[in-house]
Enzyme design. Structure first.
Site, PDB file in Angstrom:
ATOM      1  N   ALA A  82       0.826  -1.212   0.000  1.00 39.03           N
ATOM      2  CA  ALA A  82       0.000   0.000   0.000  1.00 39.03           C
ATOM      3  C   ALA A  82       0.862   1.265   0.000  1.00 39.03           C
ATOM      4  CB  ALA A  82      -0.927  -0.005   1.219  1.00 39.03           C
TER       5      ALA A  82
ATOM      6  N   LYS B  19       2.304 -16.301   2.949  1.00 35.15           N
ATOM      7  CA  LYS B  19       3.507 -15.473   2.777  1.00 35.15           C
ATOM      8  C   LYS B  19       3.748 -14.577   3.986  1.00 35.15           C
ATOM      9  CE  LYS B  19       1.119 -11.573   1.380  1.00 35.15           C
ATOM     10  NZ  LYS B  19       1.215 -10.181   1.794  1.00 35.15           N
TER      11      LYS B  19
ATOM     12  N   ASP C 278       4.624 -12.134  -4.408  1.00 32.40           N
ATOM     13  CA  ASP C 278       4.051 -11.608  -3.163  1.00 32.40           C
ATOM     14  C   ASP C 278       4.862 -12.075  -1.958  1.00 32.40           C
ATOM     15  OD1 ASP C 278       2.209  -9.961  -1.978  1.00 32.40           O
ATOM     16  OD2 ASP C 278       0.580 -11.413  -1.964  1.00 32.40           O
TER      17      ASP C 278
ATOM     18  N   SER D 251       7.049  -4.160   5.112  1.00 29.92           N
ATOM     19  CA  SER D 251       6.351  -5.367   5.557  1.00 29.92           C
ATOM     20  C   SER D 251       6.206  -5.382   7.077  1.00 29.92           C
ATOM     21  CB  SER D 251       7.114  -6.612   5.101  1.00 29.92           C
ATOM     22  OG  SER D 251       6.567  -7.767   5.698  1.00 29.92           O
TER      23      SER D 251
ATOM     24  N   ASN E 173       4.777  -7.715   8.772  1.00 29.04           N
ATOM     25  CA  ASN E 173       5.032  -9.064   9.264  1.00 29.04           C
ATOM     26  C   ASN E 173       6.529  -9.308   9.451  1.00 29.04           C
ATOM     27  OD1 ASN E 173       2.318 -10.621   9.305  1.00 29.04           O
ATOM     28  ND2 ASN E 173       2.269  -9.490   7.381  1.00 29.04           N
TER      29      ASN E 173
END
Length: 331
Positions: A143, A194, A247, A257, A259
């Site tokens: 994003a 992922k 991805d 990221s 995560n």
């Protein structure tokens, strides 16, 4: 459909903001639901989301902002859900209008904890929506890069190719390229898995492993993903396509990221609770790890990376010891 197709975005986070930005390029009007009234009023007055991607400026004459979920759903033909999977069930409890005649697209990358289903399966099982009216929006796409208008790619998956094309057309733009797929289940599981592998990559970085190991980890992760998805939904797919491998790579390596960031903090010694509090945003992979691990107890796929992440996050195992053992299981 004898009227212009109407779209609603459900969610107030970064992905919802990015999707609203993409749609506003191509549409005269969209509905946008978020529960935060303060954010809604801020967008109306200052034309940007105060909490996420605040550099994105909106033409508010194109947006029907609302904190009423029923209003947003009733307005739209196509409804895009972009809220964390952990909160989806609670959010949908507010809904009183009918969903069965809507076309649902999920931009959620996780499993619904209450049902242990990916979002598409959840809408099919709980709300009786036909699979041909369910789709998935996946990457590789952060994003934050949409906000900066950097060239980005989306894969739009739906059992009905025409609906996938309509969604793809309305998300496309000068810096957004789209492709369609018929692998709804596979792309959605890949988007969930992922995030777990990105947590593993972050943990490895936090523990001091270098680029050589990161490359090995990602190589093993895509093979592990292939085994897992094949057990869930066997069909002909190229796991090296951007919706799967692309991805995975962007989520495993990118500074955007969350995560990977979460995993990095765990690797550095943060507890799960303290890492979540410091990040102040949801790392979908945390919830996905438990769901994937439990699901795989029945599937029986060989998943040493998922098992390692689960052991650290949910069984309190020491990251250093777990990764030392994991290095002997990878090749």
């Amino acid at each position: 459909m004898d009227h212009p197709v109407k779209f609603a975005v459900i969610g107030g986070g970064s992905w919802a903001t990015a999707i609203a930005k993409m749609l506003c390029v191509n549409l005269a009007e969209i509905a946008w639901y978020m529960r935060n009234e303060v954010a809604i009023n801020h967008i109306k007055e200052y034309k940007h989301n105060p909490n996420y991607l605040s550099s994105v400026e909106f033409d508010t004459s194109k947006i029907r902002l609302t904190s009423n979920l029923d209003d947003a759903i009733a307005y739209a033909d196509y409804v895009i859900f972009a809220i964390p999977s952990a909160f989806l069930s609670k959010e949908l409890e507010k809904l009183t209008v009918n969903l069965s005649d809507k076309i649902i697209f999920s931009a959620i990358k996780g499993i619904v904890p209450e049902t242990s289903l990916i979002v598409g399966e959840h809408f099919h099982e709980i709300y009786n929506i036909p699979y041909d009216n369910i789709g998935v929006i996946t990457g590789p796409c952060h994003a934050e890069e949409v906000a900066m208008e950097r060239l980005s790619y989306l894969t739009i998956a739906c059992g009905d190719a025409e609906k996938a094309e309509i969604m793809a057309e309305n998300l496309s733009g000068n810096y957004i390229k789209t492709k369609i797929s018929d692998d709804i289940v596979g792309t959605e599981y890949a988007a969930m898995l992922k995030n777990i592998y990105a947590i593993a990559a972050g943990m490895a970085h936090g523990l001091g492993y270098g680029d050589n190991f990161q490359a090995l980890l990602m190589s093993n992760a895509i093979r592990e993903m292939k085994k897992f998805i094949r057990k869930v939904h066997k069909m002909k797919r190229n796991i090296n396509d951007s919706a799967y491998l692309g991805d995975l790579l962007v989520t495993g390596y990118s500074i955007f990221s969350r995560n990977r960031m979460f995993g990095n903090m765990i690797g550095k010694g943060y507890t799960v609770k303290s890492a979540m509090m410091e990040m102040s945003m949801v790392a979908e992979g945390y919830y996905a790890t438990k769901s994937a691990y439990k699901l795989n107890e029945n599937l029986g796929a060989k998943t040493p990376i998922i098992n390692a992440v689960y052991g650290i996050l949910y069984e309190g195992k020491e990251p250093k010891n777990v990764f030392k053992k994991l290095t002997d299981k990878l090749d």
